[in-house]
Write a protein that holds these residues in place. Structure first.
Motif, PDB file in Angstrom:
ATOM      1  N   ARG A  96       0.805  -1.219   0.000  1.00 40.13           N
ATOM      2  CA  ARG A  96       0.000   0.000   0.000  1.00 40.13           C
ATOM      3  C   ARG A  96       0.837   1.267   0.000  1.00 40.13           C
ATOM      4  O   ARG A  96       0.313   2.343   0.212  1.00 40.13           O
ATOM      5  N   CYS A  97       2.113   1.167  -0.265  1.00 44.52           N
ATOM      6  CA  CYS A  97       2.980   2.336  -0.115  1.00 44.52           C
ATOM      7  C   CYS A  97       2.640   3.453  -1.095  1.00 44.52           C
ATOM      8  O   CYS A  97       3.028   4.589  -0.873  1.00 44.52           O
ATOM      9  N   ASP A  98       1.921   3.166  -2.171  1.00 45.47           N
ATOM     10  CA  ASP A  98       1.546   4.223  -3.098  1.00 45.47           C
ATOM     11  C   ASP A  98       0.352   5.029  -2.606  1.00 45.47           C
ATOM     12  O   ASP A  98      -0.009   6.024  -3.214  1.00 45.47           O
ATOM     13  N   HIS A  99      -0.280   4.606  -1.528  1.00 45.29           N
ATOM     14  CA  HIS A  99      -1.479   5.282  -1.041  1.00 45.29           C
ATOM     15  C   HIS A  99      -1.258   6.029   0.277  1.00 45.29           C
ATOM     16  O   HIS A  99      -2.201   6.581   0.814  1.00 45.29           O
ATOM     17  N   ALA A 100      -0.045   6.006   0.787  1.00 47.38           N
ATOM     18  CA  ALA A 100       0.220   6.673   2.071  1.00 47.38           C
ATOM     19  C   ALA A 100       1.661   7.150   2.124  1.00 47.38           C
ATOM     20  O   ALA A 100       2.546   6.560   1.515  1.00 47.38           O
ATOM     21  N   ARG A 101       1.851   8.222   2.838  1.00 40.71           N
ATOM     22  CA  ARG A 101       3.185   8.755   3.088  1.00 40.71           C
ATOM     23  C   ARG A 101       3.341   8.983   4.585  1.00 40.71           C
ATOM     24  O   ARG A 101       2.375   9.298   5.273  1.00 40.71           O
ATOM     25  N   LEU A 102       4.547   8.854   5.050  1.00 42.87           N
ATOM     26  CA  LEU A 102       4.875   9.178   6.429  1.00 42.87           C
ATOM     27  C   LEU A 102       5.955  10.245   6.404  1.00 42.87           C
ATOM     28  O   LEU A 102       7.051  10.014   5.894  1.00 42.87           O
ATOM     29  N   TYR A 103       5.625  11.423   6.903  1.00 41.36           N
ATOM     30  CA  TYR A 103       6.576  12.525   6.996  1.00 41.36           C
ATOM     31  C   TYR A 103       7.163  12.521   8.403  1.00 41.36           C
ATOM     32  O   TYR A 103       6.429  12.670   9.370  1.00 41.36           O
ATOM     33  N   LEU A 104       8.474  12.329   8.489  1.00 39.74           N
ATOM     34  CA  LEU A 104       9.188  12.351   9.767  1.00 39.74           C
ATOM     35  C   LEU A 104      10.054  13.596   9.796  1.00 39.74           C
ATOM     36  O   LEU A 104      10.915  13.779   8.934  1.00 39.74           O
ATOM     37  N   VAL A 105       9.807  14.439  10.782  1.00 43.75           N
ATOM     38  CA  VAL A 105      10.536  15.701  10.869  1.00 43.75           C
ATOM     39  C   VAL A 105      11.302  15.725  12.185  1.00 43.75           C
ATOM     40  O   VAL A 105      10.724  15.518  13.252  1.00 43.75           O
ATOM     41  N   VAL A 106      12.614  15.944  12.069  1.00 44.17           N
ATOM     42  CA  VAL A 106      13.494  15.964  13.239  1.00 44.17           C
ATOM     43  C   VAL A 106      14.469  17.132  13.129  1.00 44.17           C
ATOM     44  O   VAL A 106      14.726  17.618  12.026  1.00 44.17           O
ATOM     45  N   PRO A 107      15.043  17.558  14.264  1.00 45.01           N
ATOM     46  CA  PRO A 107      16.149  18.517  14.171  1.00 45.01           C
ATOM     47  C   PRO A 107      17.315  17.846  13.448  1.00 45.01           C
ATOM     48  O   PRO A 107      17.525  16.633  13.572  1.00 45.01           O
ATOM     49  N   ARG A 108      18.059  18.612  12.680  1.00 45.83           N
ATOM     50  CA  ARG A 108      19.168  18.050  11.900  1.00 45.83           C
ATOM     51  C   ARG A 108      20.161  17.293  12.788  1.00 45.83           C
ATOM     52  O   ARG A 108      20.701  16.255  12.390  1.00 45.83           O
ATOM     53  N   SER A 109      20.393  17.765  13.998  1.00 47.42           N
ATOM     54  CA  SER A 109      21.356  17.100  14.889  1.00 47.42           C
ATOM     55  C   SER A 109      20.901  15.701  15.281  1.00 47.42           C
ATOM     56  O   SER A 109      21.693  14.913  15.787  1.00 47.42           O
ATOM     57  N   ALA A 110      19.645  15.373  15.037  1.00 50.98           N
ATOM     58  CA  ALA A 110      19.115  14.057  15.405  1.00 50.98           C
ATOM     59  C   ALA A 110      19.000  13.113  14.208  1.00 50.98           C
ATOM     60  O   ALA A 110      18.461  12.019  14.334  1.00 50.98           O
TER      61      ALA A 110
END
Length: 147
Positions: A96-110
């Motif tokens: 199902r990867c074409d139907h969903a996205r996961l946005y992961l946002v972190v500080p660059r140092s991490a």
């Protein structure tokens, strides 16, 4: 449950803005985002497969949905984060990867810690995962002194 930190909420805002830039329509986010242009006119994210994402968006043009997760330096290697990522991996599995996205946002140092966790949960090379490393100077919590 304690309220999210300013750093965390700033990262959520970056996730929502990236989703918008990629053509998604933000539908929901958790907490308060004082710098986001549609402040609190959105709903709280639904609980999906036992987890509530920090942000949720939808693309009306192609039916793809997106989850946004903001992780501070202290959050990334926690058991809670690993459980969340495993749940996302099950939800957005290879079929199902074409139907969903996961946005992961972190500080660059991490970013290296994020690599370790993504490898541990089997998402290091997942094409549905969109990573965003925000420069630390944009997300640091600072006390302002007017003295």
């Amino acid at each position: 449950m304690p309220s999210p930190s300013t750093t965390h909420q700033t990262l959520v805002m970056w996730a929502l803005r990236k989703m918008q830039a990629d053509g998604f329509l933000p539908v929901a986010y958790d907490g308060t985002l004082p710098q986001f242009d549609c402040q609190r006119r959105l709903q709280y994210p639904p609980i999906i497969s036992g987890i509530r994402p920090d942000a949720f968006a939808f693309s009306p043009s192609n039916g793809v949905f997106a989850f946004g997760e903001a992780k501070t330096v202290c959050d990334i290697e926690s058991t809670h984060t690993k459980q969340q990522l495993l749940s996302y991996a099950r939800m957005t599995g290879r079929t199902r990867c074409d139907h969903a996205r996961l946005y992961l946002v972190v500080p660059r140092s991490a970013s290296m810690a994020l690599d370790r966790v993504l490898a541990e949960v089997g998402l290091i090379a997942a094409k549905q995962v969109r990573r965003m490393h925000v420069p630390d100077c944009f997300v640091e919590e600072r006390s302002i002194s007017y003295a």
